[in-house]
Design a protein around this motif. Structure first.
Motif, PDB file in Angstrom:
ATOM      1  N   ASP A  60     -12.725   1.884  -6.844  1.00 48.25           N
ATOM      2  CA  ASP A  60     -12.359   0.493  -7.082  1.00 48.25           C
ATOM      3  C   ASP A  60     -11.732   0.435  -8.473  1.00 48.25           C
ATOM      4  N   LEU A  61     -10.447   0.156  -8.541  1.00 43.73           N
ATOM      5  CA  LEU A  61      -9.723   0.180  -9.806  1.00 43.73           C
ATOM      6  C   LEU A  61     -10.095  -0.967 -10.733  1.00 43.73           C
ATOM      7  N   ASP A  62     -10.645  -2.043 -10.194  1.00 40.10           N
ATOM      8  CA  ASP A  62     -11.052  -3.168 -11.038  1.00 40.10           C
ATOM      9  C   ASP A  62     -12.368  -2.880 -11.752  1.00 40.10           C
ATOM     10  N   SER A  63     -13.360  -2.429 -10.999  1.00 36.85           N
ATOM     11  CA  SER A  63     -14.692  -2.232 -11.566  1.00 36.85           C
ATOM     12  C   SER A  63     -14.909  -0.835 -12.119  1.00 36.85           C
ATOM     13  N   GLY A  64     -14.118   0.144 -11.639  1.00 47.96           N
ATOM     14  CA  GLY A  64     -14.345   1.526 -12.047  1.00 47.96           C
ATOM     15  C   GLY A  64     -15.450   2.189 -11.251  1.00 47.96           C
ATOM     16  N   LEU A  65     -16.002   1.499 -10.275  1.00 52.40           N
ATOM     17  CA  LEU A  65     -17.077   2.057  -9.460  1.00 52.40           C
ATOM     18  C   LEU A  65     -16.476   2.951  -8.382  1.00 52.40           C
ATOM     19  N   VAL A 115      -7.862  -0.694  -4.498  1.00 48.34           N
ATOM     20  CA  VAL A 115      -8.765   0.395  -4.132  1.00 48.34           C
ATOM     21  C   VAL A 115      -7.950   1.611  -3.708  1.00 48.34           C
ATOM     22  N   ILE A 116      -8.379   2.786  -4.170  1.00 47.74           N
ATOM     23  CA  ILE A 116      -7.812   4.048  -3.701  1.00 47.74           C
ATOM     24  C   ILE A 116      -8.891   4.753  -2.885  1.00 47.74           C
ATOM     25  N   THR A 117      -8.537   5.156  -1.656  1.00 51.81           N
ATOM     26  CA  THR A 117      -9.451   5.886  -0.788  1.00 51.81           C
ATOM     27  C   THR A 117      -8.839   7.249  -0.502  1.00 51.81           C
ATOM     28  N   MET A 118      -9.601   8.290  -0.776  1.00 53.46           N
ATOM     29  CA  MET A 118      -9.148   9.654  -0.494  1.00 53.46           C
ATOM     30  C   MET A 118     -10.084  10.272   0.531  1.00 53.46           C
ATOM     31  N   THR A 119      -9.518  11.037   1.464  1.00 53.70           N
ATOM     32  CA  THR A 119     -10.339  11.701   2.477  1.00 53.70           C
ATOM     33  C   THR A 119      -9.899  13.146   2.655  1.00 53.70           C
ATOM     34  N   GLY A 120     -10.803  13.935   3.201  1.00 55.25           N
ATOM     35  CA  GLY A 120     -10.506  15.325   3.520  1.00 55.25           C
ATOM     36  C   GLY A 120     -10.582  16.250   2.329  1.00 55.25           C
ATOM     37  N   ASN A 121     -11.655  17.029   2.255  1.00 52.52           N
ATOM     38  CA  ASN A 121     -11.809  18.033   1.199  1.00 52.52           C
ATOM     39  C   ASN A 121     -11.622  17.447  -0.190  1.00 52.52           C
ATOM     40  N   ARG A 164       0.820  -1.195   0.000  1.00 53.32           N
ATOM     41  CA  ARG A 164       0.000   0.000   0.000  1.00 53.32           C
ATOM     42  C   ARG A 164       0.861   1.256   0.000  1.00 53.32           C
ATOM     43  N   ILE A 165       0.258   2.322  -0.469  1.00 51.98           N
ATOM     44  CA  ILE A 165       0.887   3.635  -0.446  1.00 51.98           C
ATOM     45  C   ILE A 165      -0.028   4.558   0.343  1.00 51.98           C
ATOM     46  N   ASP A 166       0.514   5.191   1.381  1.00 49.60           N
ATOM     47  CA  ASP A 166      -0.205   6.203   2.147  1.00 49.60           C
ATOM     48  C   ASP A 166       0.372   7.554   1.741  1.00 49.60           C
ATOM     49  N   ALA A 167      -0.473   8.458   1.290  1.00 50.21           N
ATOM     50  CA  ALA A 167      -0.014   9.770   0.834  1.00 50.21           C
ATOM     51  C   ALA A 167      -0.735  10.861   1.606  1.00 50.21           C
ATOM     52  N   ASN A 168      -0.020  11.952   1.887  1.00 51.07           N
ATOM     53  CA  ASN A 168      -0.672  13.095   2.524  1.00 51.07           C
ATOM     54  C   ASN A 168      -0.020  14.385   2.064  1.00 51.07           C
ATOM     55  N   GLY A 169      -0.739  15.462   2.269  1.00 46.69           N
ATOM     56  CA  GLY A 169      -0.246  16.773   1.867  1.00 46.69           C
ATOM     57  C   GLY A 169      -0.593  17.103   0.431  1.00 46.69           C
ATOM     58  N   GLY A 170      -1.795  17.611   0.207  1.00 49.18           N
ATOM     59  CA  GLY A 170      -2.200  18.017  -1.132  1.00 49.18           C
ATOM     60  C   GLY A 170      -2.138  16.903  -2.147  1.00 49.18           C
ATOM     61  N   VAL A 171      -2.772  15.786  -1.836  1.00 46.37           N
ATOM     62  CA  VAL A 171      -2.710  14.606  -2.710  1.00 46.37           C
ATOM     63  C   VAL A 171      -3.534  14.841  -3.970  1.00 46.37           C
TER      64      VAL A 171
END
Length: 181
Positions: free
Chosen positions: A150-155, A126-132, A97-104
């Motif tokens: 969901d990168l597989d289904s595009g949903l 799966v990519i999950t983004m939070t905050g604004n 996994r990759i955890d990213a922060n700061g103006g992602v």
């Protein structure tokens, strides 16, 4: 009651059910409208990265990238101020996994998603983004507190978590309409 009377009595219920189903389909369509460009992403492609600084923490099995981080996998790109890449090293290094922060910012094609924090889970694709969270695609906009792609289904789904981008915990946005002559 005769059969005809039962059918007539049920007609308003049937129309309401059809209206509800139509509304639900519209909402579901809007939710995954934005992730169509991301569907069928090749999560097995190599991950390339650039950053101002890299720190390898072998015992913790992670790599910390900081300063203008730019990560690319196939045609998916993630930019952030700082990322932590967790990996396993059995039979070669594999990213978990990759955890990213700061103006992602996550982009692919004409789709651009921004948020305060993002997690790319390679095991679930799966990519999950939070905050604004702000999602832009061909002039359409969608704002909320949390985005899951969901990168597989595009949903994709967006919810409005409290305090989401000043929208009072609600999802907001704008859809363009086909212009009439």
């Amino acid at each position: 009651m005769t059969t005809i009377e039962i059918i007539r009595a049920a007609r308003p219920l049937r129309m309401a059910a059809l209206g509800f189903a139509g509304s639900a389909a519209l909402v579901a369509g809007a939710q995954h409208l934005f992730a169509q460009a991301i569907a069928n992403h090749n999560s097995n492609a190599p991950v390339n990265y650039e950053a101002d600084r890299i720190e390898v923490q072998d015992k913790a099995k992670r790599v910390v990238l900081s300063g203008n981080v730019d990560i690319a996998q196939s045609d998916l790109r993630m930019r952030a101020a700082r990322t932590t890449v967790a990996y396993t090293d059995a039979n070669g290094i594999k990213i978990d996994r990759i955890d990213a922060n700061g103006g992602v910012q996550v982009t692919r094609g004409n789709e651009n998603a921004r948020g305060d924090v993002a997690v790319y889970d390679f095991n679930r694709n799966v990519i999950t983004m939070t905050g604004n969270v702000a999602l832009r695609r061909s002039g359409d906009t969608l704002n909320g507190g949390r985005l899951v792609i969901d990168l597989d289904s595009g949903l994709s789904s967006v919810d409005g978590r409290a305090g989401a981008g000043g929208s009072g915990g609600r999802v907001s946005g704008t859809f363009n309409v086909k212009q009439q002559n």
